[in-house]
Design a protein around this motif. Structure first.
Motif, short mmCIF file in Angstrom:
data_model
loop_
_atom_site.label_atom_id
_atom_site.label_comp_id
_atom_site.label_asym_id
_atom_site.label_seq_id
_atom_site.Cartn_x
_atom_site.Cartn_y
_atom_site.Cartn_z
N LYS A 1 -0.09 1.21 -6.51
CA LYS A 1 -0.03 0.75 -5.12
C LYS A 1 0.97 1.54 -4.27
CE LYS A 1 -2.88 -2.71 -5.90
NZ LYS A 1 -4.24 -2.73 -5.32
N THR A 2 1.53 2.61 -4.83
CA THR A 2 2.58 3.35 -4.13
C THR A 2 2.14 3.81 -2.75
OG1 THR A 2 3.49 4.13 -6.23
CG2 THR A 2 4.12 5.35 -4.26
N VAL A 3 0.95 4.41 -2.66
CA VAL A 3 0.47 4.93 -1.38
C VAL A 3 0.29 3.79 -0.38
CG1 VAL A 3 -1.46 6.05 -0.20
CG2 VAL A 3 -0.60 6.99 -2.36
N ASN A 4 -0.32 2.70 -0.80
CA ASN A 4 -0.54 1.57 0.09
C ASN A 4 0.77 1.06 0.67
OD1 ASN A 4 -2.47 1.72 -2.22
ND2 ASN A 4 -3.60 0.22 -1.03
N VAL A 5 1.78 0.93 -0.20
CA VAL A 5 3.08 0.41 0.24
C VAL A 5 3.73 1.35 1.25
CG1 VAL A 5 5.41 -0.17 -0.51
CG2 VAL A 5 3.44 -0.94 -1.85
#
Length: 224
Positions: free
Chosen positions: A189-193
């Motif tokens: 979820k790194t990109v989403n965050v």
């Protein structure tokens, strides 16, 4: 920020030679060996170097199409044809015409002239909605208040990656691998965050983003 050259040349030896020489001079070069994808890539370029003799559509036809699609991107034609008629045909849409064989210093000098003519200086600025981005200074300005928006290094990298690929839909995998330089792990979820926090800083209404759009089921996009 390196100037981006879209280079279209089908000869592998010449293409590799020119690409390597321009990259040594600090350019970022995307080399295509035909004009098939040229129109979709031209909008992301600062300069186009286009050979006349290509498989399929010739350089004159492709150049005219590129000028319609990206009228503010200067085009330099390359050709072994030396007749006045060929040069005049090319210069109906191109900004310069260089005959083969040529010295790499002359090509570089002509590209410098085109940059000055089109204002592609070190102070180049990018407008995106209410944002004014100054790549050389690594700053993002709110055009309404003229104040700098403080971004983290990763947020700035993400935004610049979107702008280099403006108009294209980018997947989470593409963004992660381009910015973090590591293989993407499914479910991460790194990109989403990071995009959520980036939107909170740059969007007028983060709950209804107008700069970084979500393309449901695919990824994200910054409109051209």
């Amino acid at each position: 920020m390196a100037k981006r050259v879209l280079y279209i040349e089908d000869d592998a030896d010449i293409g590799q030679w020119v690409k390597e020489d321009l990259e040594r001079r600090g350019y970022e070069v995307e080399w295509l060996q035909s004009g098939d994808r040229a129109a979709e890539r031209a909008a992301q370029a600062d300069l186009v170097v286009l050979d006349v003799m290509l498989p399929g559509l010739d350089g004159f036809t492709i150049g005219q199409r590129l000028k319609r699609e990206a009228p503010n991107v200067p085009i330099l034609m390359l050709s072994a044809r030396t007749s006045v008629d060929d040069k005049l045909q090319g210069l109906q849409f191109a900004d310069d015409y260089l005959t083969k064989p040529f010295h790499p210093d002359e090509l570089a000098a002509r590209l410098e002239v085109l940059q000055r003519r089109y204002g592609l200086s070190a102070e180049q600025q990018i407008q995106c909605g209410h944002l004014l981005i100054k790549p050389e200074l690594q700053t993002v300005i709110d055009g309404r208040t003229n104040e700098e928006i403080p971004l983290t290094a990763k947020q700035l990298q993400i935004l610049m990656y979107f702008l280099r690929n403006r108009g294209l839909i980018l997947t989470k995998e593409q963004i992660y691998e381009a910015v973090w330089g590591e293989p993407y792990m499914e479910g991460d979820k790194t990109v989403n965050v990071h995009i959520r926090y980036l939107r909170e800083k740059i969007e007028l209404d983060p709950s209804n983003p107008q700069i970084i759009e979500t393309i449901r089921g695919i990824g994200y996009r910054v409109r051209p």
